[in-house]
Design a protein around this motif. Structure first.
Motif, PDB file in Angstrom:
ATOM      1  N   LEU A  19      87.958  85.742  -5.970  1.00 54.80           N
ATOM      2  CA  LEU A  19      87.724  87.133  -5.628  1.00 54.80           C
ATOM      3  C   LEU A  19      86.260  87.418  -5.341  1.00 54.80           C
ATOM      4  O   LEU A  19      85.948  88.243  -4.506  1.00 54.80           O
ATOM      5  CB  LEU A  19      88.197  88.044  -6.769  1.00 54.80           C
ATOM      6  CG  LEU A  19      89.688  88.073  -7.041  1.00 54.80           C
ATOM      7  CD1 LEU A  19      89.968  88.925  -8.273  1.00 54.80           C
ATOM      8  CD2 LEU A  19      90.436  88.598  -5.844  1.00 54.80           C
ATOM      9  N   GLY A  20      85.366  86.763  -6.021  1.00 51.90           N
ATOM     10  CA  GLY A  20      83.948  87.062  -5.866  1.00 51.90           C
ATOM     11  C   GLY A  20      83.618  88.389  -6.519  1.00 51.90           C
ATOM     12  O   GLY A  20      84.283  88.834  -7.446  1.00 51.90           O
ATOM     13  N   ARG A  21      82.604  89.058  -6.008  1.00 52.69           N
ATOM     14  CA  ARG A  21      82.229  90.361  -6.561  1.00 52.69           C
ATOM     15  C   ARG A  21      83.064  91.457  -5.916  1.00 52.69           C
ATOM     16  O   ARG A  21      83.540  91.315  -4.805  1.00 52.69           O
ATOM     17  CB  ARG A  21      80.755  90.626  -6.287  1.00 52.69           C
ATOM     18  CG  ARG A  21      79.854  89.626  -6.962  1.00 52.69           C
ATOM     19  CD  ARG A  21      78.431  89.889  -6.652  1.00 52.69           C
ATOM     20  NE  ARG A  21      78.130  89.425  -5.286  1.00 52.69           N
ATOM     21  CZ  ARG A  21      76.912  89.388  -4.773  1.00 52.69           C
ATOM     22  NH1 ARG A  21      75.898  89.806  -5.478  1.00 52.69           N
ATOM     23  NH2 ARG A  21      76.709  88.954  -3.558  1.00 52.69           N
ATOM     24  N   ASP A  74      70.922  89.664  -6.270  1.00 55.00           N
ATOM     25  CA  ASP A  74      71.158  88.399  -5.585  1.00 55.00           C
ATOM     26  C   ASP A  74      72.629  88.009  -5.676  1.00 55.00           C
ATOM     27  O   ASP A  74      73.451  88.775  -6.165  1.00 55.00           O
ATOM     28  CB  ASP A  74      70.230  87.304  -6.110  1.00 55.00           C
ATOM     29  CG  ASP A  74      70.473  86.972  -7.571  1.00 55.00           C
ATOM     30  OD1 ASP A  74      71.479  87.436  -8.152  1.00 55.00           O
ATOM     31  OD2 ASP A  74      69.660  86.229  -8.135  1.00 55.00           O
ATOM     32  N   GLN A  75      72.949  86.794  -5.220  1.00 53.49           N
ATOM     33  CA  GLN A  75      74.342  86.338  -5.191  1.00 53.49           C
ATOM     34  C   GLN A  75      74.962  86.224  -6.575  1.00 53.49           C
ATOM     35  O   GLN A  75      76.169  86.228  -6.718  1.00 53.49           O
ATOM     36  CB  GLN A  75      74.451  84.980  -4.470  1.00 53.49           C
ATOM     37  CG  GLN A  75      74.190  85.081  -2.997  1.00 53.49           C
ATOM     38  CD  GLN A  75      72.749  84.810  -2.635  1.00 53.49           C
ATOM     39  OE1 GLN A  75      71.850  84.828  -3.477  1.00 53.49           O
ATOM     40  NE2 GLN A  75      72.500  84.564  -1.359  1.00 53.49           N
ATOM     41  N   ASP A  76      74.140  86.126  -7.613  1.00 50.35           N
ATOM     42  CA  ASP A  76      74.634  86.033  -8.985  1.00 50.35           C
ATOM     43  C   ASP A  76      74.594  87.382  -9.703  1.00 50.35           C
ATOM     44  O   ASP A  76      74.732  87.445 -10.915  1.00 50.35           O
ATOM     45  CB  ASP A  76      73.809  85.016  -9.772  1.00 50.35           C
ATOM     46  CG  ASP A  76      73.938  83.625  -9.205  1.00 50.35           C
ATOM     47  OD1 ASP A  76      75.049  83.260  -8.769  1.00 50.35           O
ATOM     48  OD2 ASP A  76      72.925  82.903  -9.175  1.00 50.35           O
ATOM     49  N   ASN A  77      74.354  88.453  -8.967  1.00 51.96           N
ATOM     50  CA  ASN A  77      74.263  89.825  -9.487  1.00 51.96           C
ATOM     51  C   ASN A  77      73.060  90.048 -10.394  1.00 51.96           C
ATOM     52  O   ASN A  77      73.052  90.970 -11.206  1.00 51.96           O
ATOM     53  CB  ASN A  77      75.546  90.253 -10.203  1.00 51.96           C
ATOM     54  CG  ASN A  77      76.451  91.047  -9.302  1.00 51.96           C
ATOM     55  OD1 ASN A  77      76.117  91.323  -8.149  1.00 51.96           O
ATOM     56  ND2 ASN A  77      77.599  91.413  -9.796  1.00 51.96           N
ATOM     57  N   LEU A 105      71.764 100.548  -3.755  1.00 53.18           N
ATOM     58  CA  LEU A 105      71.954  99.155  -4.160  1.00 53.18           C
ATOM     59  C   LEU A 105      72.067  98.270  -2.929  1.00 53.18           C
ATOM     60  O   LEU A 105      72.723  98.643  -1.949  1.00 53.18           O
ATOM     61  CB  LEU A 105      73.241  98.994  -4.969  1.00 53.18           C
ATOM     62  CG  LEU A 105      73.189  99.344  -6.446  1.00 53.18           C
ATOM     63  CD1 LEU A 105      74.592  99.365  -7.025  1.00 53.18           C
ATOM     64  CD2 LEU A 105      72.342  98.371  -7.211  1.00 53.18           C
ATOM     65  N   ILE A 106      71.438  97.107  -2.982  1.00 50.36           N
ATOM     66  CA  ILE A 106      71.569  96.101  -1.930  1.00 50.36           C
ATOM     67  C   ILE A 106      71.950  94.790  -2.594  1.00 50.36           C
ATOM     68  O   ILE A 106      71.256  94.316  -3.494  1.00 50.36           O
ATOM     69  CB  ILE A 106      70.253  95.906  -1.146  1.00 50.36           C
ATOM     70  CG1 ILE A 106      69.822  97.206  -0.474  1.00 50.36           C
ATOM     71  CG2 ILE A 106      70.397  94.787  -0.124  1.00 50.36           C
ATOM     72  CD1 ILE A 106      68.484  97.115   0.238  1.00 50.36           C
TER      73      ILE A 106
END
Length: 126
Positions: A19-21, A74-77, A105-106
């Motif tokens: 699912l990812g984020r 980033d990709q790891d939140n 938020l980005i």
């Protein structure tokens, strides 16, 4: 009982990776084209190499205002310092605007998330 718990843990870890984020409903998916703080310019994510090559002509772009408290993830939140925004120029991002339409938020998108955005046509602005 122990085998059931281990099975459920493995099953859960597989599903969360697939699912990812999860992003909010009002998220804008785009390529970050330029930064002139506090303004950023974003462009639709090209769906193939042809639209990428001709992006200047066919893809929509917009300028958005950042809030003073804008957050980069980033990709790891993990939260990043705002100066890192210059490192993600020409990269796919997910943007959550605040109630005034400014950038709040980005998120840096992973390759899998970018492909998911393209497959579900969230990269096309209407």
């Amino acid at each position: 009982m122990r085998k059931i718990i281990i099975f459920l843990m493995v099953l859960y870890s597989i599903n969360t990776e697939a699912l990812g984020r999860e992003f909010p409903a009002n998220t804008i998916y785009a390529i970050l084209k330029s930064v002139n703080y506090p303004q950023i310019t974003i462009q639709e994510i090209p769906s193939n190499w042809g639209s990428s090559m001709l992006g200047l002509f066919f893809l929509s772009s917009a300028t958005m205002q950042m809030t003073p408290a804008s957050v980069l993830r980033d990709q790891d939140n993990n939260n990043q310092v705002q100066n890192y925004i210059y490192n993600i120029i020409n990269q796919p991002v997910a943007i959550q605007p605040d109630y005034q339409g400014r950038v709040w938020l980005i998120w840096y998108l992973t390759d899998n998330e970018t492909q998911w955005v393209i497959n579900n046509k969230y990269n096309i602005w209407k």
